[in-house]
Scaffold this active site. Structure first.
Site, mmCIF file in Angstrom:
data_model
loop_
_atom_site.group_PDB
_atom_site.id
_atom_site.type_symbol
_atom_site.label_atom_id
_atom_site.label_comp_id
_atom_site.label_asym_id
_atom_site.label_seq_id
_atom_site.Cartn_x
_atom_site.Cartn_y
_atom_site.Cartn_z
ATOM 1 N N GLY A 137 -22.373 90.075 20.192
ATOM 2 C CA GLY A 137 -22.719 88.734 19.747
ATOM 3 C C GLY A 137 -22.157 87.682 20.684
ATOM 4 O O GLY A 137 -21.248 87.942 21.474
ATOM 5 N N CYS A 138 -22.692 86.458 20.598
ATOM 6 C CA CYS A 138 -22.298 85.392 21.522
ATOM 7 C C CYS A 138 -20.867 84.921 21.257
ATOM 8 O O CYS A 138 -20.041 84.858 22.179
ATOM 9 C CB CYS A 138 -23.287 84.245 21.466
ATOM 10 S SG CYS A 138 -23.621 83.609 19.806
ATOM 11 N N PHE A 139 -20.543 84.569 20.008
ATOM 12 C CA PHE A 139 -19.170 84.185 19.699
ATOM 13 C C PHE A 139 -18.219 85.343 19.977
ATOM 14 O O PHE A 139 -17.115 85.144 20.485
ATOM 15 C CB PHE A 139 -19.048 83.761 18.230
ATOM 16 C CG PHE A 139 -19.219 82.292 17.981
ATOM 17 C CD1 PHE A 139 -18.519 81.355 18.725
ATOM 18 C CD2 PHE A 139 -20.069 81.848 16.982
ATOM 19 C CE1 PHE A 139 -18.670 79.986 18.478
ATOM 20 C CE2 PHE A 139 -20.230 80.485 16.723
ATOM 21 C CZ PHE A 139 -19.523 79.552 17.483
ATOM 22 N N ALA A 142 -17.385 85.562 23.737
ATOM 23 C CA ALA A 142 -16.484 84.507 24.218
ATOM 24 C C ALA A 142 -15.062 84.698 23.697
ATOM 25 O O ALA A 142 -14.083 84.525 24.444
ATOM 26 C CB ALA A 142 -17.023 83.140 23.805
#
Length: 327
Positions: A137-139, A142
């Protein structure tokens, strides 16, 4: 090398599908065989992704082909597992799924397909020998890239994390909180301490730090910009900033897309790239780790292409040497 990786894309009409097409039509080793979208079948790709006019003559199709090497699933959460159940894919075809369906260990298989979690900075060797990839996932990407070196060093205990994301993180289907008039000059916290990416983050941290319980408290924010994620994670740490910079630089040595900066970082450095940039700040015993990515590239389609490159043994950076939208 000829363009000998034959690619199929399912769900090519959304944001992640569009980004994937943009990357793959110019990839030196890829030939896009088909882009599947029942609702857009027969339309030119540029009729939906209008910036691709002049870039490709491909059309969307409602048909699937087995004459491919890798299949990208750019469908909604819960739809990838359903798609593979309803549409048998030959065992010799690799699958890269951009949904959350196969990211967790207990859900990482369907039929005889076993999925490897596709964070290259954590699992690069396993990715190279895998057949199926669960794209992070994107979060989650990061946050993890900000914390992995600390997990390996056994320095994680209680972490307090905030992160702000652009409107493209909500997907292409319109909603009240993605409408321009709502987003403009506005921010909002959502899914406080309950974001769906926390489970995959927890599993990754325990890969490197299996003996310890890591408590990560995350508050995500909706921002009034289109793309990008800015994460700040705070924790107690006794190491000096110099020691920490050495720790991070050593951990990410040889990983081309994650960069440690000693200068303050800002979102425009990564928008339109597959980079993650990490910056450390130390005040007394408090450490703040900032990490930034483009949610549609390193947080989705760019990382999926990076995983494909690793699967097929080509240059990890192929098709991903992108310039940031600085101005």
């Amino acid at each position: 090398m000829n363009k000998n990786i034959k690619v199929g894309i399912v769900g090519g009409a959304g944001y992640t599908g569009g980004e994937l097409i943009r990357l793959l039509v110019n990839h030196p080793y890829v030939a896009v065989s088909f882009i599947h979208s029942r609702s857009n079948a027969g339309k030119p790709v540029y009729a939906v992704h209008e910036d691709l006019i002049g870039e490709t003559k491909l059309q969307f199709t409602g048909e699937l082909s087995q004459d491919i090497d890798v299949l990208f699933l750019c469908v909604g959460h819960g739809e990838a597992k359903k798609f593979l159940a309803e549409n048998p894919v030959n065992d010799n075809i690799k699958v890269i799924d951009l949904s959350q369906d196969f990211r967790l260990g207990k859900h990482s298989a369907v039929g005889n397909r076993q999925f490897v979690y596709g964070l290259p900075e954590l699992n690069r060797d396993a990715i190279r020998t895998a057949s199926n990839i669960a794209n992070p996932g994107c979060f989650a990407t990061a946050i993890q890239l900000g914390l992995l070196p600390l997990a390996k060093a056994g320095l994680l205990d209680h972490v307090y994390t905030t992160g702000i994301t652009g409107s493209t993180g909500a997907g292409q289907s319109p909603s009240s909180t993605s409408h321009f008039s709502w987003r403009a000059n506005n921010i909002q916290a959502y899914k406080t301490l309950n974001h769906q990416h926390m489970n995959e983050i927890g599993e990754s941290m325990l890969q490197l730090h299996p003996a310890g319980k890591i408590d990560i408290n995350f508050i995500p924010w909706r921002g009034d910009f289109a793309r990008g994620i800015f994460i700040s994670s705070q924790l107690d740490c006794d190491l000096t900033e110099a020691q920490l910079n050495n720790l991070y630089t050593e951990f990410y040595d040889g990983h081309p897309f994650t960069i440690v900066s000693k200068q303050p970082i800002f979102l425009k450095q990564v928008v339109n790239t597959n980079k993650c940039i990490v910056q450390l700040e130390k005040v007394g015993t408090k450490l703040v780790v900032h990490s930034i990515i483009d949610n549609l590239l390193k947080g989705a389609s760019g990382q999926a292409v990076q995983n494909m490159n690793l699967l097929f043994g080509v240059d990890e950076c192929a098709g991903l040497k992108l310039k940031a939208n600085y101005f």
